[in-house]
Design a protein around this motif. Structure first.
Motif, PDB file in Angstrom:
ATOM      1  N   MET A  13       8.976  25.630  -9.622  1.00  0.00           N
ATOM      2  CA  MET A  13       7.878  25.009  -8.891  1.00  0.00           C
ATOM      3  C   MET A  13       6.532  25.598  -9.309  1.00  0.00           C
ATOM      4  O   MET A  13       5.542  24.880  -9.416  1.00  0.00           O
ATOM      5  N   MET A  14       6.485  26.895  -9.563  1.00  0.00           N
ATOM      6  CA  MET A  14       5.232  27.521 -10.015  1.00  0.00           C
ATOM      7  C   MET A  14       4.847  26.998 -11.392  1.00  0.00           C
ATOM      8  O   MET A  14       3.665  26.754 -11.659  1.00  0.00           O
ATOM      9  N   ALA A  15       5.817  26.801 -12.276  1.00  0.00           N
ATOM     10  CA  ALA A  15       5.519  26.276 -13.607  1.00  0.00           C
ATOM     11  C   ALA A  15       4.987  24.845 -13.509  1.00  0.00           C
ATOM     12  O   ALA A  15       4.028  24.469 -14.196  1.00  0.00           O
ATOM     13  N   VAL A  16       5.600  24.021 -12.664  1.00  0.00           N
ATOM     14  CA  VAL A  16       5.133  22.647 -12.472  1.00  0.00           C
ATOM     15  C   VAL A  16       3.727  22.646 -11.880  1.00  0.00           C
ATOM     16  O   VAL A  16       2.851  21.894 -12.326  1.00  0.00           O
ATOM     17  N   LEU A  17       3.475  23.487 -10.900  1.00  0.00           N
ATOM     18  CA  LEU A  17       2.155  23.572 -10.281  1.00  0.00           C
ATOM     19  C   LEU A  17       1.092  23.999 -11.294  1.00  0.00           C
ATOM     20  O   LEU A  17      -0.014  23.444 -11.318  1.00  0.00           O
ATOM     21  N   ALA A  18       1.416  24.950 -12.144  1.00  0.00           N
ATOM     22  CA  ALA A  18       0.470  25.394 -13.172  1.00  0.00           C
ATOM     23  C   ALA A  18       0.168  24.265 -14.146  1.00  0.00           C
ATOM     24  O   ALA A  18      -0.985  24.048 -14.539  1.00  0.00           O
ATOM     25  N   THR A  19       1.182  23.494 -14.529  1.00  0.00           N
ATOM     26  CA  THR A  19       0.989  22.370 -15.450  1.00  0.00           C
ATOM     27  C   THR A  19       0.123  21.289 -14.807  1.00  0.00           C
ATOM     28  O   THR A  19      -0.777  20.745 -15.459  1.00  0.00           O
ATOM     29  N   VAL A  20       0.376  20.992 -13.553  1.00  0.00           N
ATOM     30  CA  VAL A  20      -0.425  19.987 -12.847  1.00  0.00           C
ATOM     31  C   VAL A  20      -1.875  20.448 -12.737  1.00  0.00           C
ATOM     32  O   VAL A  20      -2.810  19.664 -12.936  1.00  0.00           O
ATOM     33  N   THR A  21      -2.103  21.720 -12.452  1.00  0.00           N
ATOM     34  CA  THR A  21      -3.459  22.254 -12.345  1.00  0.00           C
ATOM     35  C   THR A  21      -4.213  22.125 -13.660  1.00  0.00           C
ATOM     36  O   THR A  21      -5.378  21.712 -13.692  1.00  0.00           O
ATOM     37  N   VAL A  22      -3.551  22.442 -14.760  1.00  0.00           N
ATOM     38  CA  VAL A  22      -4.183  22.305 -16.081  1.00  0.00           C
ATOM     39  C   VAL A  22      -4.520  20.840 -16.345  1.00  0.00           C
ATOM     40  O   VAL A  22      -5.594  20.514 -16.853  1.00  0.00           O
ATOM     41  N   ARG A  68      -7.600  19.832 -14.300  1.00  0.00           N
ATOM     42  CA  ARG A  68      -8.830  20.382 -14.901  1.00  0.00           C
ATOM     43  C   ARG A  68      -9.219  19.623 -16.163  1.00  0.00           C
ATOM     44  O   ARG A  68     -10.397  19.351 -16.387  1.00  0.00           O
ATOM     45  N   ALA A  69      -8.252  19.300 -17.007  1.00  0.00           N
ATOM     46  CA  ALA A  69      -8.547  18.550 -18.231  1.00  0.00           C
ATOM     47  C   ALA A  69      -9.091  17.169 -17.894  1.00  0.00           C
ATOM     48  O   ALA A  69     -10.037  16.688 -18.529  1.00  0.00           O
ATOM     49  N   GLY A  70      -8.521  16.531 -16.896  1.00  0.00           N
ATOM     50  CA  GLY A  70      -9.015  15.224 -16.465  1.00  0.00           C
ATOM     51  C   GLY A  70     -10.425  15.298 -15.928  1.00  0.00           C
ATOM     52  O   GLY A  70     -11.256  14.435 -16.205  1.00  0.00           O
ATOM     53  N   HIS A  71     -10.725  16.331 -15.170  1.00  0.00           N
ATOM     54  CA  HIS A  71     -12.080  16.513 -14.635  1.00  0.00           C
ATOM     55  C   HIS A  71     -13.082  16.732 -15.770  1.00  0.00           C
ATOM     56  O   HIS A  71     -14.166  16.153 -15.765  1.00  0.00           O
ATOM     57  N   SER A  72     -12.723  17.555 -16.747  1.00  0.00           N
ATOM     58  CA  SER A  72     -13.615  17.803 -17.887  1.00  0.00           C
ATOM     59  C   SER A  72     -13.847  16.530 -18.682  1.00  0.00           C
ATOM     60  O   SER A  72     -14.974  16.250 -19.101  1.00  0.00           O
ATOM     61  N   ALA A  73     -12.786  15.767 -18.900  1.00  0.00           N
ATOM     62  CA  ALA A  73     -12.928  14.506 -19.642  1.00  0.00           C
ATOM     63  C   ALA A  73     -13.804  13.532 -18.863  1.00  0.00           C
ATOM     64  O   ALA A  73     -14.645  12.834 -19.446  1.00  0.00           O
ATOM     65  N   ASN A  74     -13.643  13.489 -17.558  1.00  0.00           N
ATOM     66  CA  ASN A  74     -14.444  12.611 -16.722  1.00  0.00           C
ATOM     67  C   ASN A  74     -15.916  13.006 -16.783  1.00  0.00           C
ATOM     68  O   ASN A  74     -16.799  12.152 -16.884  1.00  0.00           O
ATOM     69  N   GLU A  75     -16.205  14.292 -16.746  1.00  0.00           N
ATOM     70  CA  GLU A  75     -17.584  14.770 -16.822  1.00  0.00           C
ATOM     71  C   GLU A  75     -18.205  14.428 -18.179  1.00  0.00           C
ATOM     72  O   GLU A  75     -19.368  14.038 -18.264  1.00  0.00           O
ATOM     73  N   GLU A  76     -17.428  14.546 -19.250  1.00  0.00           N
ATOM     74  CA  GLU A  76     -17.938  14.210 -20.588  1.00  0.00           C
ATOM     75  C   GLU A  76     -18.211  12.710 -20.699  1.00  0.00           C
ATOM     76  O   GLU A  76     -19.207  12.294 -21.294  1.00  0.00           O
ATOM     77  N   LEU A  77     -17.350  11.880 -20.126  1.00  0.00           N
ATOM     78  CA  LEU A  77     -17.591  10.435 -20.123  1.00  0.00           C
ATOM     79  C   LEU A  77     -18.846  10.098 -19.329  1.00  0.00           C
ATOM     80  O   LEU A  77     -19.628   9.237 -19.728  1.00  0.00           O
ATOM     81  N   ARG A  78     -19.050  10.775 -18.217  1.00  0.00           N
ATOM     82  CA  ARG A  78     -20.259  10.563 -17.413  1.00  0.00           C
ATOM     83  C   ARG A  78     -21.498  10.949 -18.206  1.00  0.00           C
ATOM     84  O   ARG A  78     -22.494  10.234 -18.221  1.00  0.00           O
ATOM     85  N   ARG A  79     -21.430  12.072 -18.904  1.00  0.00           N
ATOM     86  CA  ARG A  79     -22.555  12.543 -19.721  1.00  0.00           C
ATOM     87  C   ARG A  79     -22.874  11.529 -20.812  1.00  0.00           C
ATOM     88  O   ARG A  79     -24.027  11.185 -21.048  1.00  0.00           O
ATOM     89  N   LYS A  80     -21.840  11.037 -21.491  1.00  0.00           N
ATOM     90  CA  LYS A  80     -22.057  10.048 -22.558  1.00  0.00           C
ATOM     91  C   LYS A  80     -22.643   8.755 -22.004  1.00  0.00           C
ATOM     92  O   LYS A  80     -23.495   8.134 -22.649  1.00  0.00           O
ATOM     93  N   ALA A  81     -22.207   8.344 -20.831  1.00  0.00           N
ATOM     94  CA  ALA A  81     -22.748   7.131 -20.222  1.00  0.00           C
ATOM     95  C   ALA A  81     -24.230   7.305 -19.886  1.00  0.00           C
ATOM     96  O   ALA A  81     -25.036   6.392 -20.124  1.00  0.00           O
ATOM     97  N   VAL A  82     -24.602   8.461 -19.355  1.00  0.00           N
ATOM     98  CA  VAL A  82     -26.008   8.726 -19.029  1.00  0.00           C
ATOM     99  C   VAL A  82     -26.849   8.752 -20.309  1.00  0.00           C
ATOM    100  O   VAL A  82     -27.937   8.172 -20.361  1.00  0.00           O
ATOM    101  N   LEU A  83     -26.352   9.415 -21.358  1.00  0.00           N
ATOM    102  CA  LEU A  83     -27.098   9.483 -22.618  1.00  0.00           C
ATOM    103  C   LEU A  83     -27.238   8.094 -23.248  1.00  0.00           C
ATOM    104  O   LEU A  83     -28.299   7.755 -23.788  1.00  0.00           O
ATOM    105  N   THR A  84     -26.188   7.302 -23.190  1.00  0.00           N
ATOM    106  CA  THR A  84     -26.252   5.950 -23.753  1.00  0.00           C
ATOM    107  C   THR A  84     -27.250   5.085 -22.988  1.00  0.00           C
ATOM    108  O   THR A  84     -28.035   4.358 -23.590  1.00  0.00           O
ATOM    109  N   ALA A  85     -27.242   5.178 -21.666  1.00  0.00           N
ATOM    110  CA  ALA A  85     -28.187   4.399 -20.862  1.00  0.00           C
ATOM    111  C   ALA A  85     -29.624   4.831 -21.144  1.00  0.00           C
ATOM    112  O   ALA A  85     -30.518   3.988 -21.289  1.00  0.00           O
TER     113      ALA A  85
END
Length: 167
Positions: free
Chosen positions: A26-35, A38-55
């Motif tokens: 369960m700890m291994a699964v929880l660690a994988t889900v957390t990673v 975080r990766a999804g949040h970082s990707a979302n922030e980068e997409l937001r940044r690119k959208a703002v720069l493009t606009a």
């Protein structure tokens, strides 16, 4: 028929080893889900940044298409003219696109926005190097009626276009 051994009190239960094994999994699964989160949040922030720069670059390109094309006799723009062109009001000043023309390989005009959400530097390049190969020797290049416009943010090309004289 399956035989099961009962513990001393006659109840079935989990051994310490089984509990530790399941807890570790369960700890291994929880660690994988957390990673993954975080990766999804970082990707979302980068997409937001690119959208703002493009606009923002689209707005800047609209400004460059709204000013007069001008002629080769137009003087190089002053800092006040550039500030007026790229400030946050609708008045673009008396600058012309031809006055902003640079030779291939030269740096363009740099500016920053005070209330922009990212701390970076914009650069606009207006050149007659239409294919971006660093010279004006190819067909239709080097003329005074067709320019390539590149908009960079922190050295990365965000938007490019061409504008022709439509006299």
């Amino acid at each position: 028929m399956i035989f099961r051994r009962k513990n001393a009190k006659g109840r079935r239960g989990f051994t310490v080893l089984e509990v530790m094994l399941v807890s570790s999994m369960m700890m291994a699964v929880l660690a994988t889900v957390t990673v993954g989160i975080r990766a999804g949040h970082s990707a979302n922030e980068e997409l937001r940044r690119k959208a703002v720069l493009t606009a923002m670059s689209s707005d800047l390109m609209d400004r460059l298409f709204s000013i007069n094309f001008g002629t080769t006799a137009d003087p190089e723009p002053t800092p006040d003219q550039l500030n007026e062109l790229f400030d946050d009001d609708d008045f673009l000043g008396d600058i012309s696109l031809s006055s902003m023309r640079i030779l291939p390989g030269e740096e363009g005009y740099f500016f920053v926005f005070a209330n922009f959400p990212y701390n970076g530097t914009w650069e606009v390049q207006v050149t007659a190097d239409l294919n971006g190969d660093g010279d004006q020797d190819d067909e239709r290049e080097g003329l005074d009626d067709l320019f390539r416009i590149n908009l960079f943010y922190d050295g990365v090309l965000i938007l490019e276009s061409m504008r022709s004289f439509s006299g």
